[in-house]
Design an enzyme around this catalytic site. Structure first.
Site, PDB file in Angstrom:
ATOM      1  N   THR A 186       0.822  -1.215   0.000  1.00 54.10           N
ATOM      2  CA  THR A 186       0.000   0.000   0.000  1.00 54.10           C
ATOM      3  C   THR A 186       0.855   1.263   0.000  1.00 54.10           C
ATOM      4  O   THR A 186       0.611   2.192  -0.770  1.00 54.10           O
ATOM      5  CB  THR A 186      -0.927  -0.006   1.237  1.00 54.10           C
ATOM      6  OG1 THR A 186      -1.655  -1.242   1.245  1.00 54.10           O
ATOM      7  CG2 THR A 186      -1.900   1.150   1.211  1.00 54.10           C
TER       8      THR A 186
ATOM      9  N   ALA B  12      12.507  -4.544  -3.003  1.00 49.47           N
ATOM     10  CA  ALA B  12      12.369  -5.930  -2.543  1.00 49.47           C
ATOM     11  C   ALA B  12      10.929  -6.238  -2.164  1.00 49.47           C
ATOM     12  O   ALA B  12      10.290  -5.462  -1.452  1.00 49.47           O
ATOM     13  CB  ALA B  12      13.286  -6.175  -1.342  1.00 49.47           C
TER      14      ALA B  12
ATOM     15  N   LYS C 219       2.169   3.412  18.597  1.00 47.64           N
ATOM     16  CA  LYS C 219       2.333   4.829  18.251  1.00 47.64           C
ATOM     17  C   LYS C 219       2.562   5.671  19.507  1.00 47.64           C
ATOM     18  O   LYS C 219       3.328   6.656  19.482  1.00 47.64           O
ATOM     19  CB  LYS C 219       1.115   5.313  17.482  1.00 47.64           C
ATOM     20  CG  LYS C 219       1.036   4.704  16.084  1.00 47.64           C
ATOM     21  CD  LYS C 219      -0.344   4.828  15.495  1.00 47.64           C
ATOM     22  CE  LYS C 219      -0.394   4.299  14.062  1.00 47.64           C
ATOM     23  NZ  LYS C 219      -1.779   4.129  13.584  1.00 47.64           N
TER      24      LYS C 219
HETATM   25  N1  LIG Z   1      -1.065   1.331   4.933  1.00 48.30           N
HETATM   26  C1  LIG Z   1      -1.043   2.474   5.613  1.00 48.30           C
HETATM   27  O1  LIG Z   1      -1.948   3.308   5.478  1.00 48.30           O
HETATM   28  C2  LIG Z   1       0.083   2.755   6.571  1.00 48.30           C
HETATM   29  C3  LIG Z   1       0.081   3.970   7.288  1.00 48.30           C
HETATM   30  C4  LIG Z   1       1.131   4.266   8.150  1.00 48.30           C
HETATM   31  C5  LIG Z   1       2.161   3.336   8.303  1.00 48.30           C
HETATM   32  N2  LIG Z   1       2.128   2.158   7.605  1.00 48.30           N
HETATM   33  C6  LIG Z   1       3.250   1.213   7.796  1.00 48.30           C
HETATM   34  O2  LIG Z   1       3.931   1.084   6.573  1.00 48.30           O
HETATM   35  C7  LIG Z   1       4.488  -0.220   6.471  1.00 48.30           C
HETATM   36  C8  LIG Z   1       3.985  -0.866   5.184  1.00 48.30           C
HETATM   37  O3  LIG Z   1       2.574  -0.964   5.241  1.00 48.30           O
HETATM   38  P1  LIG Z   1       1.695  -1.389   3.973  1.00 48.30           P
HETATM   39  O4  LIG Z   1       0.294  -1.104   4.323  1.00 48.30           O
HETATM   40  O5  LIG Z   1       2.275  -0.785   2.752  1.00 48.30           O
HETATM   41  O6  LIG Z   1       1.945  -2.978   3.972  1.00 48.30           O
HETATM   42  P2  LIG Z   1       1.556  -4.026   2.829  1.00 48.30           P
HETATM   43  O7  LIG Z   1       0.560  -3.455   1.891  1.00 48.30           O
HETATM   44  O8  LIG Z   1       1.243  -5.291   3.538  1.00 48.30           O
HETATM   45  O9  LIG Z   1       2.914  -4.219   2.012  1.00 48.30           O
HETATM   46  C9  LIG Z   1       4.027  -4.879   2.534  1.00 48.30           C
HETATM   47  C10 LIG Z   1       5.064  -5.055   1.426  1.00 48.30           C
HETATM   48  O10 LIG Z   1       6.244  -5.625   1.990  1.00 48.30           O
HETATM   49  C11 LIG Z   1       6.579  -6.813   1.276  1.00 48.30           C
HETATM   50  N3  LIG Z   1       7.160  -7.761   2.237  1.00 48.30           N
HETATM   51  C12 LIG Z   1       6.663  -8.159   3.417  1.00 48.30           C
HETATM   52  N4  LIG Z   1       7.483  -9.014   4.015  1.00 48.30           N
HETATM   53  C13 LIG Z   1       8.525  -9.198   3.184  1.00 48.30           C
HETATM   54  C14 LIG Z   1       9.705  -9.993   3.215  1.00 48.30           C
HETATM   55  N5  LIG Z   1       9.963 -10.798   4.245  1.00 48.30           N
HETATM   56  N6  LIG Z   1      10.570  -9.917   2.183  1.00 48.30           N
HETATM   57  C15 LIG Z   1      10.309  -9.101   1.135  1.00 48.30           C
HETATM   58  N7  LIG Z   1       9.213  -8.334   1.032  1.00 48.30           N
HETATM   59  C16 LIG Z   1       8.333  -8.388   2.042  1.00 48.30           C
HETATM   60  C17 LIG Z   1       5.287  -7.304   0.685  1.00 48.30           C
HETATM   61  O11 LIG Z   1       5.561  -8.125  -0.426  1.00 48.30           O
HETATM   62  P3  LIG Z   1       4.490  -9.188  -0.996  1.00 48.30           P
HETATM   63  O12 LIG Z   1       3.225  -8.417  -1.266  1.00 48.30           O
HETATM   64  O13 LIG Z   1       5.128  -9.688  -2.211  1.00 48.30           O
HETATM   65  O14 LIG Z   1       4.290 -10.194   0.088  1.00 48.30           O
HETATM   66  C18 LIG Z   1       4.625  -5.994   0.301  1.00 48.30           C
HETATM   67  O15 LIG Z   1       5.146  -5.517  -0.916  1.00 48.30           O
HETATM   68  C19 LIG Z   1       4.073  -0.935   7.750  1.00 48.30           C
HETATM   69  O16 LIG Z   1       5.093  -0.813   8.701  1.00 48.30           O
HETATM   70  C20 LIG Z   1       2.849  -0.185   8.195  1.00 48.30           C
HETATM   71  O17 LIG Z   1       2.626  -0.263   9.580  1.00 48.30           O
HETATM   72  C21 LIG Z   1       1.108   1.859   6.748  1.00 48.30           C
END
Ligand SMILES: NC(=O)c1ccc[n+]([C@@H]2O[C@H](COP(=O)([O-])OP(=O)(O)OC[C@H]3O[C@@H](n4cnc5c(N)ncnc54)[C@H](OP(=O)(O)O)[C@@H]3O)[C@@H](O)[C@H]2O)c1
Length: 344
Positions: free
Chosen positions: A15, A38, A199
């Protein structure tokens, strides 16, 4: 690091990561060069438009490679923590949105960053794209923060707003949050207050100069279920009769005994108050800091493009040669913590 064009490695393209990569490849090519991204599922990432040549499923290789800055957007504890630590240890700057890892290993990661004189920036970890950590660390560095209090989890605020507005049960409001894309497949960390506690630990580090023990942050009053899991439609109806709503408030306060008083608990607030009027997935943090008085920061607390904005701002800060998110604040230690209902 200071160089004309920073070489950036991005770990995770979900995301948030996908939006960051898109921005870096379109709007910021003069400042940054993306050298690798990655993920686990290469085909899925390629389908989102990330050039295949940038993609790898070996994040540790990327971290050990030629990048100047590592942007960690995988989330979760491991391998994120080990990768962040390795990057910092190698003197690379790190930008992360990972509140989960920071809340549990902040003291270790801060020590590693300071030891290696590497920048560690994590504005996106709290309130997504809305600036709050830099406000505490930079703009309020000269004030004595007494209290930090806020609505810091959009999912639970959406559920509570939905229940109050429609009379829905907790289960129905959670289903609506899922349907609207505001709840994770596994909503436990949100609804049980764990994400808000993460947080709060990070906010307290900026406000009070200490990393709290995440496991010791209470997420319920004694005898209650954690987070909003015990908030019923009946409780909200009773609150409404008194002109009140319920908000999941995360609070940290400097106790008179030197300890930090901290908790994440569902709290009655007047419906016609700034917290009461903060509905849906919006977040709001209020800070009491004499002699300034009370200030507040409010905005979207999540979402890919909004959160990517904070990540990009941190990258630009690194490109300008600025330091870590804690700015000029002294190194943090640990602090004793007590619940608001514990005796002093
Ligand atoms: N979403 C929000 O609105 C938001 C807001 C504030 C903070 N955050 C923080 O931002 C971070 C990312 O959130 P997100 O929502 O973007 O998460 P997400 O949609 O679940 O994306 C995670 C990404 O990391 C990859 N990944 C996970 N484990 C991995 C591993 N072991 N090796 C390689 N790649 C790996 C996944 O790849 P695959 O898809 O190929 O598995 C995916 O591309 C988190 O720490 C979250 O708490 C998110």
């Amino acid at each position: 690091v200071t160089r004309a064009r920073l070489r950036v490695v991005v770990l995770g393209a979900g995301t948030v990561g996908r939006e960051v990569v898109r921005e870096l490849l379109t709007s910021w090519t003069g400042e940054f060069e993306v050298v690798g991204v990655a993920v686990r599922d290469l085909a899925k990432a390629e389908a989102t438009g990330i050039p295949q040549a940038l993609l790898t499923d070996a994040p540790a290789h990327l971290v050990a490679g030629e990048g100047d800055v590592v942007v960690e957007l995988m989330g979760g504890e491991e391998p994120a923590r080990t990768l962040i630590k390795a990057a910092l240890g190698a003197g690379k700057a790190v930008v992360t949105a990972n509140k989960h890892a920071l809340a549990r290993h902040g003291i270790e990661l801060e020590r590693t960053a300071r030891g290696a004189k590497a920048q560690l920036r994590f504005e996106a970890a709290v309130l997504g794209g809305t600036p709050i950590l830099r406000v505490l660390a930079d703009d309020l560095a000269g004030a004595q923060v007494r209290v930090v209090r806020g609505i810091v989890n959009g999912t639970t605020n959406y559920i509570l707003s939905e229940m109050a507005a429609t009379g829905a049960t907790y289960e129905d409001a959670l289903a609506a949050a899922h349907a609207a894309g505001y709840a994770e497949a596994d909503p436990t960390a949100d609804v049980e207050g764990g994400d808000a506690a993460d947080k709060l630990v990070i906010l307290a580090r900026m406000a009070f100069g200490a990393w709290l023990d995440r496991a010791a942050v209470p997420r319920a009053a004694p005898g209650d279920p954690p987070g909003i899991a015990g908030v019923t439609a009946d409780a909200l109806a009773v609150a409404r009769e008194g002109g009140q709503v319920i908000r999941l408030l995360a609070t940290a306060e400097r106790g008179s005994d030197g300890r930090i008083v901290a908790a994440v608990v569902p709290t009655h607030v007047p419906a016609d108050s700034p917290f009461g009027r903060t509905t849906g997935v919006r977040n709001r943090v209020e800070i009491e800091a004499p002699p300034l008085g009370s200030i507040a920061v409010e905005g979207p607390g999540a979402g890919g493009p909004a959160t990517a904005n904070a990540v990009l701002s941190d990258l630009l800060a690194i490109a300008r040669g600025e330091g870590s998110t804690w700015g000029s604040l002294p190194p943090a230690g640990t602090a004793a913590l007590r619940a608001p209902w514990d005796a002093t």
